[in-house]
Design a protein around this motif. Structure first.
Motif, PDB file in Angstrom:
ATOM      1  N   THR A 110     -13.059  16.680   3.783  1.00 34.58           N
ATOM      2  CA  THR A 110     -12.896  15.407   3.794  1.00 34.58           C
ATOM      3  C   THR A 110     -14.191  14.786   3.575  1.00 34.58           C
ATOM      4  OG1 THR A 110     -13.234  15.655   6.116  1.00 34.58           O
ATOM      5  CG2 THR A 110     -10.780  15.428   5.274  1.00 34.58           C
ATOM      6  N   GLY A 111     -15.414  15.518   2.766  1.00 33.72           N
ATOM      7  CA  GLY A 111     -16.396  14.877   2.931  1.00 33.72           C
ATOM      8  C   GLY A 111     -16.496  14.399   1.667  1.00 33.72           C
ATOM      9  N   ARG A 112     -15.866  14.012   0.688  1.00 32.51           N
ATOM     10  CA  ARG A 112     -16.371  12.782  -0.420  1.00 32.51           C
ATOM     11  C   ARG A 112     -14.457  12.060  -0.404  1.00 32.51           C
ATOM     12  NH1 ARG A 112     -21.344  12.245  -1.660  1.00 32.51           N
ATOM     13  NH2 ARG A 112     -22.414  14.551  -1.480  1.00 32.51           N
ATOM     14  N   ARG A 113     -14.827  10.446  -0.633  1.00 32.39           N
ATOM     15  CA  ARG A 113     -14.037   9.982  -0.691  1.00 32.39           C
ATOM     16  C   ARG A 113     -13.313  10.087  -1.783  1.00 32.39           C
ATOM     17  NH1 ARG A 113     -15.134   3.650   0.536  1.00 32.39           N
ATOM     18  NH2 ARG A 113     -15.507   4.839   2.595  1.00 32.39           N
ATOM     19  N   GLU A 114     -12.034  10.302  -2.057  1.00 34.01           N
ATOM     20  CA  GLU A 114     -11.017  10.130  -3.111  1.00 34.01           C
ATOM     21  C   GLU A 114     -10.985   8.919  -4.070  1.00 34.01           C
ATOM     22  OE1 GLU A 114      -7.275  11.118  -1.477  1.00 34.01           O
ATOM     23  OE2 GLU A 114      -7.926  13.159  -1.416  1.00 34.01           O
ATOM     24  N   PRO A 115     -10.501   9.118  -4.939  1.00 32.26           N
ATOM     25  CA  PRO A 115     -10.508   7.786  -6.210  1.00 32.26           C
ATOM     26  C   PRO A 115      -8.954   7.047  -5.221  1.00 32.26           C
ATOM     27  CG  PRO A 115     -10.258   9.684  -7.225  1.00 32.26           C
ATOM     28  CD  PRO A 115     -10.512  10.385  -5.618  1.00 32.26           C
ATOM     29  N   ALA A 116      -9.212   6.203  -5.592  1.00 34.18           N
ATOM     30  CA  ALA A 116      -7.830   4.788  -5.257  1.00 34.18           C
ATOM     31  C   ALA A 116      -7.118   5.548  -5.843  1.00 34.18           C
ATOM     32  CB  ALA A 116      -8.121   3.532  -6.004  1.00 34.18           C
ATOM     33  N   ARG A 117      -6.245   5.592  -5.367  1.00 35.32           N
ATOM     34  CA  ARG A 117      -4.138   6.184  -6.260  1.00 35.32           C
ATOM     35  C   ARG A 117      -3.459   5.070  -6.662  1.00 35.32           C
ATOM     36  NH1 ARG A 117      -2.393   9.982  -1.590  1.00 35.32           N
ATOM     37  NH2 ARG A 117      -2.692   7.861  -0.224  1.00 35.32           N
ATOM     38  N   PRO A 118      -2.725   5.119  -7.971  1.00 32.85           N
ATOM     39  CA  PRO A 118      -2.336   4.597  -8.705  1.00 32.85           C
ATOM     40  C   PRO A 118      -0.621   4.666  -7.223  1.00 32.85           C
ATOM     41  CG  PRO A 118      -2.645   5.446  -9.961  1.00 32.85           C
ATOM     42  CD  PRO A 118      -3.683   6.716  -8.475  1.00 32.85           C
ATOM     43  N   PHE A 119      -0.449   3.652  -7.202  1.00 34.50           N
ATOM     44  CA  PHE A 119      -0.647   1.692  -7.541  1.00 34.50           C
ATOM     45  C   PHE A 119      -1.365   0.902  -6.441  1.00 34.50           C
ATOM     46  CE2 PHE A 119       2.520   3.683  -9.558  1.00 34.50           C
ATOM     47  CZ  PHE A 119       1.788   3.313 -11.207  1.00 34.50           C
ATOM     48  N   ARG A 120      -2.574   1.586  -5.345  1.00 39.78           N
ATOM     49  CA  ARG A 120      -2.660   0.424  -4.450  1.00 39.78           C
ATOM     50  C   ARG A 120      -2.754  -0.447  -5.136  1.00 39.78           C
ATOM     51  NH1 ARG A 120      -8.123   3.181  -1.797  1.00 39.78           N
ATOM     52  NH2 ARG A 120      -6.459   4.904  -1.426  1.00 39.78           N
ATOM     53  N   SER A 121      -2.815  -1.484  -4.122  1.00 40.30           N
ATOM     54  CA  SER A 121      -2.835  -3.426  -4.094  1.00 40.30           C
ATOM     55  C   SER A 121      -4.186  -3.377  -3.351  1.00 40.30           C
ATOM     56  CB  SER A 121      -1.987  -4.108  -3.014  1.00 40.30           C
ATOM     57  OG  SER A 121      -1.742  -3.667  -1.606  1.00 40.30           O
ATOM     58  N   GLY A 122      -4.159  -4.157  -3.722  1.00 41.30           N
ATOM     59  CA  GLY A 122      -5.409  -5.405  -3.214  1.00 41.30           C
ATOM     60  C   GLY A 122      -7.205  -5.061  -4.387  1.00 41.30           C
ATOM     61  N   GLY A 432       0.622  12.036  -5.276  1.00 41.00           N
ATOM     62  CA  GLY A 432      -0.460  11.333  -5.244  1.00 41.00           C
ATOM     63  C   GLY A 432      -0.239   9.863  -5.523  1.00 41.00           C
ATOM     64  N   ILE A 433       0.553   9.345  -5.472  1.00 42.45           N
ATOM     65  CA  ILE A 433       1.102   7.313  -5.489  1.00 42.45           C
ATOM     66  C   ILE A 433       1.332   7.535  -4.752  1.00 42.45           C
ATOM     67  CG2 ILE A 433       2.708   6.541  -7.160  1.00 42.45           C
ATOM     68  CD1 ILE A 433       3.201   8.715  -8.581  1.00 42.45           C
ATOM     69  N   GLU A 434       0.772   6.073  -4.091  1.00 43.62           N
ATOM     70  CA  GLU A 434       0.778   5.012  -3.398  1.00 43.62           C
ATOM     71  C   GLU A 434       1.209   3.243  -3.409  1.00 43.62           C
ATOM     72  OE1 GLU A 434      -2.883   2.739  -0.506  1.00 43.62           O
ATOM     73  OE2 GLU A 434      -3.090   4.611  -1.885  1.00 43.62           O
ATOM     74  N   THR A 435       2.108   3.429  -3.386  1.00 41.93           N
ATOM     75  CA  THR A 435       3.514   1.947  -3.426  1.00 41.93           C
ATOM     76  C   THR A 435       3.343   1.183  -2.277  1.00 41.93           C
ATOM     77  OG1 THR A 435       5.673   3.702  -3.297  1.00 41.93           O
ATOM     78  CG2 THR A 435       4.478   2.907  -5.626  1.00 41.93           C
ATOM     79  N   GLN A 436       4.017  -0.247  -2.541  1.00 38.13           N
ATOM     80  CA  GLN A 436       4.672  -0.616  -1.059  1.00 38.13           C
ATOM     81  C   GLN A 436       6.376  -0.722  -0.923  1.00 38.13           C
ATOM     82  OE1 GLN A 436       2.293  -4.462   0.552  1.00 38.13           O
ATOM     83  NE2 GLN A 436       1.544  -4.059  -1.768  1.00 38.13           N
ATOM     84  N   SER A 437       6.596  -0.441   0.191  1.00 41.40           N
ATOM     85  CA  SER A 437       8.282  -1.151  -0.105  1.00 41.40           C
ATOM     86  C   SER A 437       8.680  -2.083  -0.349  1.00 41.40           C
ATOM     87  CB  SER A 437       8.970   0.055   1.225  1.00 41.40           C
ATOM     88  OG  SER A 437       8.361  -0.281   2.441  1.00 41.40           O
ATOM     89  N   LEU A 438       9.169  -3.058  -0.573  1.00 41.43           N
ATOM     90  CA  LEU A 438      10.143  -3.685  -0.371  1.00 41.43           C
ATOM     91  C   LEU A 438      10.371  -4.081   0.091  1.00 41.43           C
ATOM     92  CD1 LEU A 438      10.846  -6.919  -2.141  1.00 41.43           C
ATOM     93  CD2 LEU A 438      12.693  -5.324  -2.668  1.00 41.43           C
ATOM     94  N   SER A 439      11.144  -3.448   1.500  1.00 41.72           N
ATOM     95  CA  SER A 439      12.192  -3.755   2.364  1.00 41.72           C
ATOM     96  C   SER A 439      10.912  -4.097   3.178  1.00 41.72           C
ATOM     97  CB  SER A 439      13.299  -2.389   2.859  1.00 41.72           C
ATOM     98  OG  SER A 439      11.943  -0.894   3.476  1.00 41.72           O
ATOM     99  N   SER A 440       9.166  -3.431   3.617  1.00 40.82           N
ATOM    100  CA  SER A 440       8.871  -3.831   4.455  1.00 40.82           C
ATOM    101  C   SER A 440       8.381  -5.122   4.438  1.00 40.82           C
ATOM    102  CB  SER A 440       7.420  -2.730   4.224  1.00 40.82           C
ATOM    103  OG  SER A 440       6.756  -3.313   2.729  1.00 40.82           O
ATOM    104  N   HIS A 441       8.528  -6.028   3.595  1.00 39.27           N
ATOM    105  CA  HIS A 441       8.071  -7.620   3.485  1.00 39.27           C
ATOM    106  C   HIS A 441       9.904  -8.234   4.575  1.00 39.27           C
ATOM    107  CE1 HIS A 441       5.546  -5.416   0.458  1.00 39.27           C
ATOM    108  NE2 HIS A 441       4.808  -6.831   0.915  1.00 39.27           N
ATOM    109  N   TYR A 442       9.887  -7.599   5.006  1.00 38.61           N
ATOM    110  CA  TYR A 442      11.615  -8.585   5.547  1.00 38.61           C
ATOM    111  C   TYR A 442      11.420  -8.518   6.903  1.00 38.61           C
ATOM    112  CZ  TYR A 442      15.027  -8.923   0.990  1.00 38.61           C
ATOM    113  OH  TYR A 442      14.769  -8.247  -0.222  1.00 38.61           O
TER     114      TYR A 442
END
Length: 475
Positions: A110-122, A432-442
């Protein structure tokens, strides 16, 4: 008065309500100090915003703003399902470590920050960000700042920036407004909070898109309004359903240019129907226009506010998607009749956003560099969008359907019946894949299942490789 910080052993946060420093700034400053002193170690999990707001007896929106500030500065980080934690690597270590050596060093625990994983938002594309030009502009204004800048006290923000925003909105979104109607904000949270305090009251019914933007729904609800979920179809918010559920609502929150998260565009007839309802009900329409400049088919559509002849629309926008989230600036455009009310509310409650980036951004916009940057990034993002759509074709129809909106920075994969998007989010994260769920937007229990894939911050090769892995997991 000091209170213990939940989840830590020896840390305390003191809130001084008589201090001129805003409470959210006090919280952010003290958390930052705890992190830098080592009392909050890297990867320490912080309490939820709800828990900390209750512990400190402050509004939850106040804690949200403090956390968002530290997230943007790099002191905190979030991961789906694991809450907010102290960053594995702090900004100070990044600034003091030689760049070339950092690039060669492998990641160790945990000493180094990992690169952003697809498909991170923002995320935005940092490789093509105009770092040199932006740095020169900041230096020009702050190495020897003029007295007018040092003594600036307009709660609506730096006037040249508001003038530049008004010109941009006229040229790109068809909105004819004066600079005095433009309010510079510290992003969406600040904008929603200010709108709620200025024109809404506890107990007011407010329409929200279903599915819709959870953060907006949460911030407005903190002000005591009643969130009324209104279904979205292929043309956006269904006005007739809103009238059935709460015809006398005080406001409607909509994303008409590219509905979040489905990506559908509200056509002219539906827009006029919404404006007619607002006029008849003496209601307002809050138009959130967060990334409409990135339209890949045809020209950006005129904003809903450009059609409003009866002063019913309040318009919000942000520079987070179109320029940089680190700038942490956005804006509100209000009808002329509401300018005085918003100014009084801004003066009496809460501080305006930092002035640091405002003059540089005004110059960047006024020189034409901002429009050039948007057009350049639109070409780059269009290529990434095409690459991702092509890479997803092997799973199209069998594992999911792709809703490829002609605008924006993400795609929606709709899942077949019986498949849990939340379960897939966790399964994909392990790969290693970061997504958002559609259901969390309801807000309601009846929820469609899907995955949101953001593509802006990743190269075409990364997107193609991640799409192949995603298809493999779903298979």
């Amino acid at each position: 008065m000091s209170r213990p910080l939940l989840g830590t052993s020896a840390s305390e946060i003191g809130i001084d309500r008589d201090d001129r420093e805003p409470i959210q700034a006090q919280i952010a400053r003290q958390l930052r100090s705890l992190v830098l002193s080592g009392r909050l170690k890297p990867q320490t999990k912080l309490p939820s915003t709800r828990a900390l707001s209750e512990e400190l007896n402050v509004a939850r929106a106040t804690v949200v703003e403090a956390y968002e500030q530290l997230l943007s500065e790099g002191y905190l980080e979030t991961r789906s399902g694991s809450g907010t934690r102290v960053a594995a690597e702090l900004p100070e270590s990044l600034l003091t470590s030689p760049p070339r050596e950092r690039a060669r060093e492998p990641s160790r625990g945990t000493g180094r920050r990992e690169p952003a994983r697809p498909f991170r938002s923002g995320l935005v594309d940092w490789e093509n960000f105009p770092h040199d030009d932006w740095g020169r502009l900041l230096g020009r204004f702050w190495r020897n700042p003029p007295v007018t800048l040092l003594e600036h006290n307009d709660p609506f923000g730096w006037l040249p920036l508001r003038e530049a925003i008004a010109r941009h909105l006229y040229e790109w979104r068809g909105i004819d407004c004066a600079a005095e109607q433009v309010i510079v904000t510290a992003g969406g949270l600040d904008a929603f909070d200010l709108i709620g305090r200025s024109v809404l009251s506890p107990g007011d019914d407010v329409w929200f898109e279903e599915p819709g933007y959870p953060t907006a729904r949460r911030i407005f609800s903190l002000g005591g309004v009643t969130a009324v979920p209104v279904p979205v179809d292929a043309e956006g918010m269904v006005v007739t359903r809103g009238c059935e559920r709460a015809g006398g609502a005080r406001a409607a929150f909509v994303t008409p240019a590219r509905q979040y998260p489905t990506g559908v565009t509200m056509p002219l007839a539906r827009r006029l129907e919404l404006l007619d309802w607002a006029a008849e009900a003496d209601a307002i329409v809050i138009e959130d226009d967060y990334d409409s400049e990135y339209r890949y088919v045809g020209k950006p559509l005129p904003a809903l506010m450009s059609l409003d002849k009866r002063a019913r629309v309040i318009y919000t926008g942000t520079f987070s998607k179109v320029f940089s989230p680190i700038v942490r600036l956005g804006y509100i455009v209000v009808p002329q009749a509401l300018v005085k009310r918003f100014r009084e509310e801004r003066v009496s409650h809460g501080a305006p956003p930092s002035l640091m980036a405002q003059p540089a951004l005004a110059e960047f916009m006024g020189s034409g560099a901002f429009a050039i940057h948007i057009r350049r990034m639109r070409r780059i993002y269009a290529a990434r969008r095409r690459a991702l759509i092509e890479a997803l074709k092997p799973g199209e129809g069998k594992l999911f359907t792709v809703d490829a909106s002609p605008a924006g920075l993400m795609l929606l994969l709709r899942l077949p019946p019986g498949v849990s998007d939340e379960a897939l989010v966790e399964k994909l994260e392990a790969k290693g894949i970061e997504t958002q769920s559609l259901s969390s937007h309801y807000a309601s229990r009846k929820r469609e299942q899907g995955l949101l894939l953001s593509f802006a911050g990743f190269s075409e090769d990364n997107l193609q490789q991640a799409a192949a892995r995603l298809i493999g997991v779903l298979s």
